[in-house]
Scaffold this motif. Structure first.
Motif, PDB file in Angstrom:
ATOM      1  N   ARG A 817      40.134  -3.181  49.590  1.00  0.00           N
ATOM      2  CA  ARG A 817      39.171  -3.760  50.528  1.00  0.00           C
ATOM      3  C   ARG A 817      39.842  -4.600  51.639  1.00  0.00           C
ATOM      4  O   ARG A 817      39.164  -5.165  52.483  1.00  0.00           O
ATOM      5  N   ASP A 818      41.140  -4.704  51.614  1.00  0.00           N
ATOM      6  CA  ASP A 818      41.876  -5.473  52.626  1.00  0.00           C
ATOM      7  C   ASP A 818      41.621  -4.850  54.000  1.00  0.00           C
ATOM      8  O   ASP A 818      41.793  -3.632  54.184  1.00  0.00           O
ATOM      9  N   PRO A 819      41.217  -5.653  55.000  1.00  0.00           N
ATOM     10  CA  PRO A 819      40.935  -5.080  56.341  1.00  0.00           C
ATOM     11  C   PRO A 819      42.170  -4.483  57.005  1.00  0.00           C
ATOM     12  O   PRO A 819      42.044  -3.693  57.955  1.00  0.00           O
ATOM     13  N   GLN A 820      43.391  -4.838  56.572  1.00  0.00           N
ATOM     14  CA  GLN A 820      44.624  -4.280  57.143  1.00  0.00           C
ATOM     15  C   GLN A 820      44.965  -2.912  56.544  1.00  0.00           C
ATOM     16  O   GLN A 820      45.903  -2.251  57.007  1.00  0.00           O
ATOM     17  N   ILE A 821      44.180  -2.523  55.506  1.00  0.00           N
ATOM     18  CA  ILE A 821      44.503  -1.279  54.797  1.00  0.00           C
ATOM     19  C   ILE A 821      44.178  -0.074  55.685  1.00  0.00           C
ATOM     20  O   ILE A 821      43.130  -0.007  56.322  1.00  0.00           O
ATOM     21  N   VAL A 822      45.152   0.874  55.670  1.00  0.00           N
ATOM     22  CA  VAL A 822      44.950   2.155  56.353  1.00  0.00           C
ATOM     23  C   VAL A 822      45.057   3.257  55.294  1.00  0.00           C
ATOM     24  O   VAL A 822      46.064   3.322  54.569  1.00  0.00           O
ATOM     25  N   ILE A 823      43.990   4.068  55.149  1.00  0.00           N
ATOM     26  CA  ILE A 823      43.988   5.143  54.151  1.00  0.00           C
ATOM     27  C   ILE A 823      44.622   6.383  54.758  1.00  0.00           C
ATOM     28  O   ILE A 823      44.168   6.890  55.799  1.00  0.00           O
ATOM     29  N   LEU A 824      45.686   6.822  54.107  1.00  0.00           N
ATOM     30  CA  LEU A 824      46.356   8.038  54.569  1.00  0.00           C
ATOM     31  C   LEU A 824      45.612   9.297  54.126  1.00  0.00           C
ATOM     32  O   LEU A 824      45.383  10.220  54.909  1.00  0.00           O
ATOM     33  N   GLU A 825      45.237   9.336  52.828  1.00  0.00           N
ATOM     34  CA  GLU A 825      44.607  10.561  52.297  1.00  0.00           C
ATOM     35  C   GLU A 825      43.928  10.228  50.960  1.00  0.00           C
ATOM     36  O   GLU A 825      44.382   9.358  50.212  1.00  0.00           O
ATOM     37  N   LYS A 826      42.798  10.928  50.697  1.00  0.00           N
ATOM     38  CA  LYS A 826      42.128  10.890  49.394  1.00  0.00           C
ATOM     39  C   LYS A 826      42.376  12.218  48.703  1.00  0.00           C
ATOM     40  O   LYS A 826      42.082  13.272  49.257  1.00  0.00           O
ATOM     41  N   ILE A 827      42.942  12.122  47.488  1.00  0.00           N
ATOM     42  CA  ILE A 827      43.439  13.335  46.826  1.00  0.00           C
ATOM     43  C   ILE A 827      42.669  13.562  45.524  1.00  0.00           C
ATOM     44  O   ILE A 827      42.534  12.644  44.688  1.00  0.00           O
ATOM     45  N   GLN A 828      42.146  14.775  45.358  1.00  0.00           N
ATOM     46  CA  GLN A 828      41.582  15.203  44.060  1.00  0.00           C
ATOM     47  C   GLN A 828      42.468  16.333  43.559  1.00  0.00           C
ATOM     48  O   GLN A 828      42.427  17.456  44.068  1.00  0.00           O
ATOM     49  N   LEU A 829      43.337  16.009  42.612  1.00  0.00           N
ATOM     50  CA  LEU A 829      44.333  16.967  42.152  1.00  0.00           C
ATOM     51  C   LEU A 829      43.682  18.165  41.469  1.00  0.00           C
ATOM     52  O   LEU A 829      42.689  18.031  40.755  1.00  0.00           O
ATOM     53  N   SER A 830      44.272  19.327  41.689  1.00  0.00           N
ATOM     54  CA  SER A 830      43.836  20.548  40.999  1.00  0.00           C
ATOM     55  C   SER A 830      44.994  21.514  40.948  1.00  0.00           C
ATOM     56  O   SER A 830      45.874  21.517  41.817  1.00  0.00           O
ATOM     57  N   GLU A 831      45.022  22.355  39.928  1.00  0.00           N
ATOM     58  CA  GLU A 831      46.125  23.297  39.750  1.00  0.00           C
ATOM     59  C   GLU A 831      46.119  24.365  40.843  1.00  0.00           C
ATOM     60  O   GLU A 831      47.144  24.982  41.124  1.00  0.00           O
ATOM     61  N   GLU A 832      44.941  24.600  41.467  1.00  0.00           N
ATOM     62  CA  GLU A 832      44.869  25.643  42.475  1.00  0.00           C
ATOM     63  C   GLU A 832      45.665  25.286  43.734  1.00  0.00           C
ATOM     64  O   GLU A 832      46.281  26.140  44.369  1.00  0.00           O
ATOM     65  N   LYS A 833      45.653  23.987  44.097  1.00  0.00           N
ATOM     66  CA  LYS A 833      46.312  23.619  45.367  1.00  0.00           C
ATOM     67  C   LYS A 833      47.511  22.694  45.180  1.00  0.00           C
ATOM     68  O   LYS A 833      48.214  22.392  46.145  1.00  0.00           O
TER      69      LYS A 833
END
Length: 884
Positions: A817-833
Motif C-alpha cells: 500500500r506504500d504510495p511509492q510502490i510501482v507494480i511491475l507485473e501480476k503473475i498467476q503461475l501455470s504450467e502452460e506458460k
C-alpha cells in the motif's frame, strides 16, 4: 272377562304373606316363607306377575305391581332379600324407636335402661353390635354413644332369637338357650370350626343359613326319586349337598339315583335334545315309548310342555282361504314353535313362492369390472335366493347356467367374473324348503370405455394425436370429430367419422391451427352377428403453434422495482408471463411445454406480477419491500406455455460478514456483522469444511429448515460477536443468513453472505531472481539486466497471485500500500506458460522492463491481503533481488 277374586288380600302385610297366600298357603304357613330360598320366592313372584298381567281391575293392577317388585327388585339375590328383611324389622320397631327418642336424656345412658332397650332390639336384630349401634342412633347418642361397662360376648339363639351374654368364648360355645335349650354355636360342616348358630356364613365362606333347608332338600329329592322324576331328584340332591356338604344321608340317596338314572339317562338326553331343537312331535313319540317301558317314570313337566307346543301349532295353522304368501308365512311361524309339525311342512312343500320383484343391474369398473344385481322380496318369509348366470341367453330354470349363489339371504349380489362386450342373462329364484319360485330375469351387457388414465391426447402444430390401451374384447375404436362442439353419440351430419376401427392410436392431421375440435372415441364390440359401440370418451383439442422460448433472461432489482430482460429469436406472437414460484421448483422443468390449464398444478399459485408481449423484450414491475422470491418466466401461445427461466430476485439487504474483523485468534473464530438491516430478527450461521468439488455454502433453505446454528439479534448485540470453537485445521467456509420479521408477522430470508477462511498452516513460498551473466578477463559471471526470470518454490506446489513491485525512489519496498510502490507485473503461475522443473516455477520477464529501472533498485514479491492469510513469502537469495 270374569275378574278373579282374591279373598286373602286383606291378610297381606308384606311380600312374604303375598307369596304364601298366592301359593295357596295359610296364615300359619306365612312365617315359613321367610325361610324359603331366594330362588323359590323369585319363582312364585314371577308366576304371579305373569298370571295377573291380564287382570285389568284396580286390585289386579295393585297385586301385579307387588309381584313385579318382588320378582325384579327384592327376590333377585340374597343381598336384596336381606335389605328387605331389615326394612321389615325396622318397621316393626318404629313405635319403639319413637318412644326411645322421647325418653329423658338422663335415662338413655343408664345401664339398666340401655341394656333393656338393646335386648328388645335384639329380638329383631340379634347381633348385639348391630343392636347397640341402632340404640345409639335412634336415641340420638351419635356424638356421645352409650358403651357397656363390661365387655361381654353377646349371642342370639338361632331358633327362638333369644339373646344371651357370656364372659368368655368358651362359656358361649358350651352355653344353651334358656328358653328352647338350643346351642348357641354349631360346627361348620366345611372347616369344622365352631361358629355362632345364627351366623349367615362361616369365616371359611360356607353359607350356614342354607343348612336349615338341608332336610327339606333331602325330602324333596327322595320324593322326586320315588316318583321317578330323576331330573328333579338330581337337582334337589345337589341343593342338599351344597347346604350340608359331607352329610352321611347324601351318599346312599345319591347312589340310588345314579343307579336308576343309568337305565334311562341316554333316552332322557335324546329327549332333551329333541325338545331343544323344537322337534316336539318326535319328542312326544319318544315319551310314549319311554312310558311304555317304564310307566312310573315321571315326565309330566315335559309332557305338559310338548302338548302345549303342539296345541299352539295346531291353533296357528292358517286357513285355506288365505293367500299363498300369507299361508306360507303362517306355516313358518308354526315351524318356529314345532319344528317337525308335519301339516306345516306338507303345506310349505306345495305352496307357490312369489317371484322376486324389481330386479335391477348396474356395472361398475374400478380395478376390475363387476355387475351388481338388486331385487325386492315378494313378501315370503324364510326364503333364500338362488342366482344363475348364462352367457348369450336367459336361464330357463335354476340349473340352466352357472350357479352364482344357492343360499343367499341378502337382496343383492355382486358378480365380479364378467367381461365387457359379452351378453349375460341372470335369473333370481326365491327358494324355501326345496321349493323354487318363478325366476326374475334380466339381460345385460357392458360396453367398456377406454381407460382415461391410459388415454393420451394432445394437440400440436397442425395435428391432434391420440393413443390408448384397448379394453378387453374390444375390436377397435371409432373416432367422431366435430368443429366447435362434442359429437353426438350417434353419428350425424354435423360430425365426421375420421376412424372406423383404430387399434392403439390415431393421428389427425386434417386440422387447422386455432380451431376447436371435439372428439368422441367409441369402443367397438362384436355382438352376435352385429357390432355395437360404447357411449365413448369425449375430449376437446385446439391445434396451435407451439410457444417460442425467450432466451438470455436476466433480472435486476432497484429498491422495489424489478426489471426482467430477455431476447427472442424472431418477431413472434407470444406473451411473457412472470410469476413468483417456490424455490423448490425443479430446474429440470425449464424448456418443457405444458398446457396453460396445468399452470397451478406444476408451478403452484404464486403471484402473477405481469404479462407482456414477448416482443417487448423486457418487463418492469414492483415488488413489496423486503421481498425475496424466485420468478418463473413463461412464454405463452394459445393454450400452451413453456418455462423459459427461473430467476431469483431480492430487495432485502443482506446481513453482511465484516470480513476485516472476522478472524481466527487462539483457535477461536470471532464472527462479526458489518451492518444492521431493517427488520433483522435472527442471524443464522454455519462453518463447514469442503469435502467435494463444490464449496459447502449454506442456502436459504438450510436456514428455513433449521439446519444452521442461530442467535437472535438481541443476543448478538449483547455479546458483540459470534464465537466458534474447536475449528478443524483446514480451509473453512463461513455462511451467514439473516432472518427478517416483517410488519405483517411473516418471516423472510436474505441471500447468504460468504467468507472463506484459512485455518491451516501458511504455505511458505521461497523466491529469487535469476539474471544473465557475462564473463571477462577481470570478472567472473557478472550479472546484467537481461533474460531475468523469477524462480519460486512452495511447500504445497500451490501459488496465489504474485505481485512483483519496486519503489520509485529505489529504496527497499516494504508494503504494497506504500504510495511509492510501482507494480511491475501480476503473475498467476501455470504450467502452460511458465517453465516448471523439480518443484520450481520459472517466470521470464521481458528485457524492456529493466530499461526504465535504475541499477541497484530492490525488487520484491507481494501477496493480496486475502492470500496473506494462507501464504507467507521467504527470500531465497537476497542479493539476486537488486537490478544489476
Amino acid at each position: 272377562m270374569k275378574v278373579p277374586k282374591y279373598p286373602w288380600c286383606s291378610s297381606v302385610q308384606n311380600l312374604y304373606d303375598l307369596a304364601c297366600f298366592y301359593d295357596k298357603g295359610t296364615v300359619s304357613d306365612s312365617q315359613s316363607y321367610r325361610k324359603k330360598r331366594v330362588e323359590e320366592l323369585h319363582a312364585i313372584m314371577k308366576r304371579g306377575n305373569d298370571e295377573l298381567a291380564g287382570d285389568m281391575s284396580s286390585l289386579g293392577h295393585l297385586l301385579n305391581d307387588l309381584f313385579s317388585a318382588g320378582s325384579t327388585q327384592v327376590f333377585i339375590n340374597k343381598t336384596n332379600k336381606d335389605k328387605y328383611d331389615e326394612s321389615l324389622k325396622r318397621e316393626k320397631l318404629k313405635e319403639f324407636f319413637a318412644l326411645l327418642k322421647a325418653a329423658p336424656d338422663e335415662f338413655k345412658k343408664d345401664p339398666l335402661f340401655a341394656d333393656s332397650c338393646i335386648r328388645n332390639i335384639q329380638k329383631s336384630f340379634p347381633d348385639y353390635d348391630e343392636a347397640l349401634a341402632l340404640y345409639n342412633r335412634e336415641a340420638g347418642l351419635g356424638r356421645d354413644p352409650y358403651e357397656p361397662i363390661e365387655a361381654l360376648i353377646h349371642v342370639t339363639c338361632a331358633t327362638c332369637k333369644t339373646p344371651a351374654s357370656f364372659r368368655t368364648r368358651e362359656e358361649a360355645e358350651k352355653g344353651r338357650c334358656s328358653v328352647c335349650g338350643a346351642s348357641f354355636y354349631t360346627e361348620c360342616p366345611q372347616c369344622h370350626n365352631k361358629v355362632p348358630a345364627n351366623a349367615d356364613r362361616c369365616t371359611c365362606g360356607f353359607r350356614l343359613s342354607e343348612m336349615q333347608f338341608f332336610e327339606e332338600y333331602l325330602r324333596d329329592a327322595e320324593t322326586a326319586f320315588n316318583e321317578l322324576d330323576l331330573t328333579e331328584a338330581k337337582r334337589k340332591l345337589a341343593d342338599a349337598e351344597n347346604a350340608y356338604p359331607g352329610n352321611k344321608k347324601i351318599a346312599p340317596l345319591k347312589a340310588r339315583i345314579e343307579r336308576e338314572a343309568e337305565k334311562y339317562q341316554e333316552s332322557l338326553d335324546k329327549l332333551q335334545v329333541l325338545m331343544s331343537a323344537g322337534k316336539y312331535c318326535e319328542a312326544q313319540k319318544m315319551i310314549g315309548s319311554l312310558l311304555g317301558s317304564a310307566p312310573k317314570l315321571k315326565l309330566n313337566d315335559k309332557q305338559k310342555i310338548i302338548e302345549s307346543k303342539i296345541n299352539e301349532a295346531k291353533r296357528k295353522m292358517p286357513a285355506a282361504s288365505l293367500s299363498a304368501t300369507d299361508r306360507g308365512n303362517a306355516c313358518l311361524e308354526v315351524l318356529q314353535i314345532v319344528a317337525d309339525y308335519q301339516p306345516a311342512i306338507d303345506a310349505l312343500a306345495v305352496l307357490k313362492l312369489g317371484t322376486p320383484t324389481d330386479l335391477c343391474y348396474s356395472f361398475t369398473q374400478k380395478e376390475r369390472l363387476s355387475c351388481t344385481l338388486t331385487w325386492h322380496s315378494a313378501g315370503d318369509k324364510g326364503v333364500a335366493y338362488s342366482v344363475v348366470r348364462k352367457e348369450s341367453g336367459i336361464p330357463g330354470n335354476h340349473t340352466d347356467g352357472i350357479l352364482l349363489a344357492s343360499d343367499l339371504h341378502e337382496l343383492e349380489l355382486r358378480d365380479s367374473d364378467v367381461q365387457p362386450g359379452i351378453r349375460y342373462g341372470y335369473a333370481v329364484f326365491a327358494v324355501r324348503k326345496g321349493v323354487y319360485s318363478e325366476a326374475a330375469v334380466c339381460d345385460t351387457v357392458f360396453f367398456g370405455e377406454i381407460n382415461k388414465e391410459s388415454l393420451n391426447a394432445k394437440a400440436e402444430n397442425g395435428e391432434c394425436h391420440f393413443s390408448w390401451n384397448l379394453p378387453q374384447n374390444c375390436i377397435g375404436v371409432r373416432i367422431l370429430r366435430s368443429v366447435g362442439t362434442i359429437p353426438a353419440e350417434k353419428p350425424d351430419a354435423r360430425c365426421t367419422i375420421i376412424a372406423q376401427q383404430a387399434m392403439s392410436g390415431y393421428d389427425d392431421t386434417n386440422v387447422t391451427n386455432g380451431t376447436l375440435y371435439g372428439y368422441r372415441l367409441q369402443c367397438k364390440y362384436s355382438y352376435g352377428e352385429d357390432v355395437c359401440y360404447s357411449k365413448g370418451v369425449t375430449i376437446s383439442l385446439t391445434p396451435e403453434l407451439p410457444p417460442i422460448a425467450v432466451e438470455n433472461v436476466v433480472a435486476s432489482v432497484e429498491e422495489r422495482k424489478v426489471t426482467v430482460r430477455w431476447t427472442i429469436p424472431d418477431v413472434v406472437n407470444c406473451s411473457v408471463r412472470i410469476q413468483s414460484v417456490s424455490p423448490e421448483i425443479d430446474p429440470k422443468l425449464i424448456g418443457q411445454v405444458f398446457s396453460v390449464s396445468e399452470l397451478s398444478a406444476i408451478l403452484g399459485d404464486g403471484r402473477n406480477y405481469t404479462t407482456v408481449s414477448g416482443n417487448a423484450r423486457q418487463a418492469q414491475f414492483m415488488i413489496p419491500d423486503h421481498t425475496a422470491c424466485t420468478l418463473a418466466v413463461l412464454s405463452l401461445a394459445g393454450s400452451s406455455m413453456i418455462l423459459c427461466a427461473l430467476v431469483p430476485v431480492s430487495n432485502i439487504e443482506k446481513c453482511e460478514i465484516d470480513k476485516r474483523e472476522t478472524r481466527i485468534e487462539n483457535d477461536r473464530l470471532r464472527v462479526q456483522i458489518a451492518n444492521r438491516p431493517s427488520y433483522l430478527e435472527r442471524i443464522f450461521y454455519r462453518i463447514a469444511e469442503k469435502t467435494g468439488k463444490n464449496a459447502p455454502w449454506a442456502t436459504i433453505d438450510d436456514a428455513k429448515q433449521n439446519r444452521m446454528q442461530s442467535v437472535t439479534l438481541e443476543q448478538y448485540d449483547k455479546d458483540g460477536m459470534i464465537v466458534l470453537n474447536h475449528l478443524p485445521k483446514t480451509d473453512l467456509y463461513l455462511s451467514v443468513i439473516g432472518q427478517y420479521k416483517m410488519k405483517d408477522g411473516s418471516l423472510v430470508y436474505a441471500e447468504p453472505s460468504k467468507q472463506r477462511i484459512c485455518n491451516r498452516p501458511k504455505t511458505k513460498i521461497t523466491y529469487s531472481l535469476s539474471w544473465e551473466r557475462e564473463w571477462g578477463l577481470f570478472w567472473k559471471g557478472r550479472a546484467k539486466a537481461q533474460n531475468c526470470s523469477l524462480r519460486v518454490r512452495s511447500d504445497t506446489g500451490e501459488f496465489p497471485e504474485l505481485i512483483v513491485a519496486y519503489r520509485a525512489d529505489s529504496h527497499i519496498p516494504m508494503k504494497l500500500r506504500d504510495p511509492q510502490i510501482v507494480i511491475l507485473e501480476k503473475i498467476q503461475l501455470s504450467e502452460e506458460k511458465d517453465h516448471y522443473e523439480n518443484g520450481v516455477y520459472s517466470h521470464v520477464f521481458s528485457d524492456d522492463i529493466w530499461k526504465r529501472i535504475p541499477a541497484g533498485t530492490a525488487i520484491r514479491l507481494f501477496l493480496n491481503e486475502e492470500d496473506m492469510l494462507e501464504y507467507e513469502l521467504s527470500i531465497g537469495d537476497i542479493n539476486s533481488l537488486n537490478v544489476p
